[in-house]
Design a protein around this motif. Structure first.
Motif, PDB file in Angstrom:
ATOM      1  N   PHE A  38       0.809  -1.207   0.000  1.00  0.00           N
ATOM      2  CA  PHE A  38       0.000   0.000   0.000  1.00  0.00           C
ATOM      3  C   PHE A  38       0.852   1.270   0.000  1.00  0.00           C
ATOM      4  O   PHE A  38       0.479   2.276  -0.610  1.00  0.00           O
ATOM      5  N   VAL A  39       2.001   1.236   0.676  1.00  0.00           N
ATOM      6  CA  VAL A  39       2.904   2.388   0.630  1.00  0.00           C
ATOM      7  C   VAL A  39       3.423   2.587  -0.789  1.00  0.00           C
ATOM      8  O   VAL A  39       3.423   3.700  -1.325  1.00  0.00           O
ATOM      9  N   ALA A  40       3.865   1.513  -1.421  1.00  0.00           N
ATOM     10  CA  ALA A  40       4.375   1.593  -2.783  1.00  0.00           C
ATOM     11  C   ALA A  40       3.272   1.980  -3.763  1.00  0.00           C
ATOM     12  O   ALA A  40       3.528   2.717  -4.731  1.00  0.00           O
ATOM     13  N   TYR A  41       2.057   1.525  -3.520  1.00  0.00           N
ATOM     14  CA  TYR A  41       0.926   1.870  -4.380  1.00  0.00           C
ATOM     15  C   TYR A  41       0.690   3.376  -4.369  1.00  0.00           C
ATOM     16  O   TYR A  41       0.464   3.989  -5.413  1.00  0.00           O
ATOM     17  N   GLY A  42       0.747   3.975  -3.184  1.00  0.00           N
ATOM     18  CA  GLY A  42       0.571   5.418  -3.086  1.00  0.00           C
ATOM     19  C   GLY A  42       1.694   6.189  -3.760  1.00  0.00           C
ATOM     20  O   GLY A  42       1.474   7.271  -4.314  1.00  0.00           O
ATOM     21  N   LEU A  43       2.908   5.632  -3.731  1.00  0.00           N
ATOM     22  CA  LEU A  43       4.055   6.306  -4.350  1.00  0.00           C
ATOM     23  C   LEU A  43       4.086   6.129  -5.864  1.00  0.00           C
ATOM     24  O   LEU A  43       4.688   6.942  -6.562  1.00  0.00           O
ATOM     25  N   ALA A  44       3.435   5.086  -6.358  1.00  0.00           N
ATOM     26  CA  ALA A  44       3.521   4.787  -7.788  1.00  0.00           C
ATOM     27  C   ALA A  44       2.297   5.239  -8.581  1.00  0.00           C
ATOM     28  O   ALA A  44       2.437   5.662  -9.735  1.00  0.00           O
ATOM     29  N   MET A  45       1.119   5.187  -7.989  1.00  0.00           N
ATOM     30  CA  MET A  45      -0.111   5.364  -8.756  1.00  0.00           C
ATOM     31  C   MET A  45      -0.784   6.722  -8.602  1.00  0.00           C
ATOM     32  O   MET A  45      -1.750   7.000  -9.304  1.00  0.00           O
ATOM     33  N   TYR A  46      -0.299   7.563  -7.717  1.00  0.00           N
ATOM     34  CA  TYR A  46      -0.915   8.870  -7.521  1.00  0.00           C
ATOM     35  C   TYR A  46       0.106   9.979  -7.762  1.00  0.00           C
ATOM     36  O   TYR A  46       1.310   9.785  -7.579  1.00  0.00           O
ATOM     37  N   GLU A  47      -0.396  11.121  -8.161  1.00  0.00           N
ATOM     38  CA  GLU A  47       0.439  12.304  -8.359  1.00  0.00           C
ATOM     39  C   GLU A  47       0.072  13.352  -7.315  1.00  0.00           C
ATOM     40  O   GLU A  47      -1.093  13.738  -7.195  1.00  0.00           O
ATOM     41  N   TYR A  48       1.039  13.797  -6.543  1.00  0.00           N
ATOM     42  CA  TYR A  48       0.804  14.806  -5.514  1.00  0.00           C
ATOM     43  C   TYR A  48       2.134  15.471  -5.173  1.00  0.00           C
ATOM     44  O   TYR A  48       3.217  14.995  -5.548  1.00  0.00           O
TER      45      TYR A  48
ATOM     46  N   LEU B 255      10.003  13.529  -3.048  1.00  0.00           N
ATOM     47  CA  LEU B 255      10.751  13.712  -1.805  1.00  0.00           C
ATOM     48  C   LEU B 255      10.492  12.553  -0.846  1.00  0.00           C
ATOM     49  O   LEU B 255      11.426  12.028  -0.217  1.00  0.00           O
ATOM     50  N   LEU B 256       9.239  12.148  -0.742  1.00  0.00           N
ATOM     51  CA  LEU B 256       8.903  11.016   0.131  1.00  0.00           C
ATOM     52  C   LEU B 256       9.590   9.741  -0.342  1.00  0.00           C
ATOM     53  O   LEU B 256      10.112   8.963   0.469  1.00  0.00           O
ATOM     54  N   PHE B 257       9.602   9.545  -1.650  1.00  0.00           N
ATOM     55  CA  PHE B 257      10.268   8.361  -2.189  1.00  0.00           C
ATOM     56  C   PHE B 257      11.774   8.418  -1.933  1.00  0.00           C
ATOM     57  O   PHE B 257      12.397   7.402  -1.603  1.00  0.00           O
ATOM     58  N   PHE B 258      12.348   9.617  -2.053  1.00  0.00           N
ATOM     59  CA  PHE B 258      13.774   9.774  -1.768  1.00  0.00           C
ATOM     60  C   PHE B 258      14.078   9.451  -0.307  1.00  0.00           C
ATOM     61  O   PHE B 258      15.087   8.799  -0.001  1.00  0.00           O
ATOM     62  N   LEU B 259      13.212   9.870   0.595  1.00  0.00           N
ATOM     63  CA  LEU B 259      13.424   9.580   2.014  1.00  0.00           C
ATOM     64  C   LEU B 259      13.343   8.078   2.293  1.00  0.00           C
ATOM     65  O   LEU B 259      14.093   7.547   3.124  1.00  0.00           O
ATOM     66  N   VAL B 260      12.446   7.398   1.588  1.00  0.00           N
ATOM     67  CA  VAL B 260      12.355   5.943   1.738  1.00  0.00           C
ATOM     68  C   VAL B 260      13.647   5.286   1.269  1.00  0.00           C
ATOM     69  O   VAL B 260      14.212   4.411   1.945  1.00  0.00           O
ATOM     70  N   ILE B 261      14.140   5.724   0.108  1.00  0.00           N
ATOM     71  CA  ILE B 261      15.373   5.147  -0.436  1.00  0.00           C
ATOM     72  C   ILE B 261      16.567   5.487   0.460  1.00  0.00           C
ATOM     73  O   ILE B 261      17.490   4.678   0.629  1.00  0.00           O
ATOM     74  N   ALA B 262      16.556   6.690   1.043  1.00  0.00           N
ATOM     75  CA  ALA B 262      17.680   7.115   1.877  1.00  0.00           C
ATOM     76  C   ALA B 262      17.863   6.205   3.086  1.00  0.00           C
ATOM     77  O   ALA B 262      18.983   6.000   3.560  1.00  0.00           O
ATOM     78  N   THR B 263      16.767   5.634   3.589  1.00  0.00           N
ATOM     79  CA  THR B 263      16.885   4.741   4.747  1.00  0.00           C
ATOM     80  C   THR B 263      17.648   3.465   4.407  1.00  0.00           C
ATOM     81  O   THR B 263      18.185   2.804   5.300  1.00  0.00           O
ATOM     82  N   MET B 264      17.716   3.122   3.123  1.00  0.00           N
ATOM     83  CA  MET B 264      18.456   1.927   2.719  1.00  0.00           C
ATOM     84  C   MET B 264      19.964   2.127   2.856  1.00  0.00           C
ATOM     85  O   MET B 264      20.718   1.152   2.890  1.00  0.00           O
ATOM     86  N   MET B 265      20.392   3.382   2.920  1.00  0.00           N
ATOM     87  CA  MET B 265      21.820   3.670   3.015  1.00  0.00           C
ATOM     88  C   MET B 265      22.321   3.690   4.455  1.00  0.00           C
ATOM     89  O   MET B 265      23.516   3.850   4.695  1.00  0.00           O
ATOM     90  N   VAL B 266      21.416   3.539   5.412  1.00  0.00           N
ATOM     91  CA  VAL B 266      21.785   3.558   6.824  1.00  0.00           C
ATOM     92  C   VAL B 266      21.951   2.127   7.314  1.00  0.00           C
ATOM     93  O   VAL B 266      21.003   1.341   7.274  1.00  0.00           O
ATOM     94  N   PRO B 267      23.138   1.735   7.761  1.00  0.00           N
ATOM     95  CA  PRO B 267      23.340   0.365   8.258  1.00  0.00           C
ATOM     96  C   PRO B 267      22.451   0.083   9.472  1.00  0.00           C
ATOM     97  O   PRO B 267      22.206   0.965  10.300  1.00  0.00           O
ATOM     98  N   PHE B 268      21.997  -1.161   9.557  1.00  0.00           N
ATOM     99  CA  PHE B 268      21.118  -1.532  10.663  1.00  0.00           C
ATOM    100  C   PHE B 268      21.815  -1.377  12.006  1.00  0.00           C
ATOM    101  O   PHE B 268      21.163  -1.081  13.017  1.00  0.00           O
TER     102      PHE B 268
END
Length: 288
Positions: free
Chosen positions: A104-114, A119-132
């Motif tokens: 559902f998170v990905a659906y909102g990022l892919a199927m709607y324009e707002y 920026l929200l998608f960038f923040l999601v991707i940015a968390t992948m660069m932080v080691p656990f």
């Protein structure tokens, strides 16, 4: 022209032979520890200490006693299946909840324009660069504040919204035609109905691929569950097997046999759904 074609064909065959040889060697290196562990599970613990992980087929030292002991009515066997049940429960719940939330998170990022979508998608991707390892302390403090220490919820919650899973679902859905949404809206479908009844069935390959990867990661996880869980009755299988190695004695009989038997669920899941990994990884790359 014919000569150039023969040269090209020869080069292709040579490259194919080298590629086949390389992957055969790589496959052997990957299979070796699994095969050695399988053989060790049929040997007494003393043989493992004396010879280590060996692949020699010495049937005189091989026995089913390890598995009889593991499946027998004894303290170690009962603890093992308790840990096994805990791992199954946590894995199933984590996979189901992760797929639903990330879809559902990905659906909102892919199927709607707002606004601020990118920026929200960038923040999601940015968390992948932080080691656990950097996130462990704040996550642990959060689990303590929510009083979720030594609970299954404390183990599962931090990983239910995985950035990599959201990224995969989003990229998959970006390759699907948005005209499906417009057609459904014209027919009077609600936004919830579109996401669940129309788009979700189309993304089944992505669900299968991510489900397998998420199941493998959750089943093999040890660091975070080790921090959260306290009671032995709630340990997952990797933690429980690790407790068999102590300064006062090493129960290699149960450890090796239990480790091999612990591979079975993931191995079966992979054999059944392996084709979905390729479908899920490739179909989303083709624009509709």
């Amino acid at each position: 022209m014919a000569k150039d074609s023969k040269v090209t064909t020869t080069k292709t065959k040579v490259a194919s032979v080298f590629a086949t040889g390389f992957f055969a060697i790589l496959c052997a290196l990957i299979i070796f520890p699994v095969f050695a562990g399988l053989l060790a599970s049929f040997r007494p613990g003393t043989e493992l200490i004396r010879r280590g992980l060996a692949i020699n087929l010495d049937f005189s030292t091989m026995t089913l006693d390890n598995y009889k002991y593991l499946f027998g009515n004894n303290a170690d066997g009962k603890k093992y299946f308790m840990w096994y049940k805990n791992s199954l429960l946590i894995t199933i719940l984590t996979v189901v909840l992760t797929l639903i939330i990330c879809y559902f998170v990905a659906y909102g990022l892919a199927m709607y324009e707002y606004k601020l979508k990118n920026l929200l998608f960038f923040l999601v991707i940015a968390t992948m660069m932080v080691p656990f390892e950097i996130l462990m302390l704040p996550l642990y403090q959060e689990v303590i504040s929510l009083n979720l220490v030594d609970t299954y919820a404390g183990v599962m919650l931090p990983g239910l919204c995985g950035a990599s899973t959201i990224f995969f679902f989003r990229q998959y859905m970006m390759g699907l035609p948005k005209e499906l949404l417009d057609a459904a809206r014209i027919d009077g479908a609600t936004e919830y109905g579109i996401s669940v009844k129309i788009m979700l069935p189309i993304t089944k390959p992505a669900f299968a691929a991510m489900g397998i990867l998420c199941a493998m990661g959750t089943w093999n996880a040890i660091l975070w569950p080790l921090l959260v869980l306290r009671g032995a009755e709630k340990f997952t299988l990797p933690i429980g097997l690790n407790t068999l190695l102590t300064p006062y004695g090493n129960n290699y009989d149960v450890l090796i046999a239990g480790s091999i038997f612990g591979i079975v669920p993931i191995f079966v899941i992979f054999l059944i759904f392996q084709r979905y990994i390729i479908d899920g990884m490739t179909v989303g790359a083709v624009k509709g």
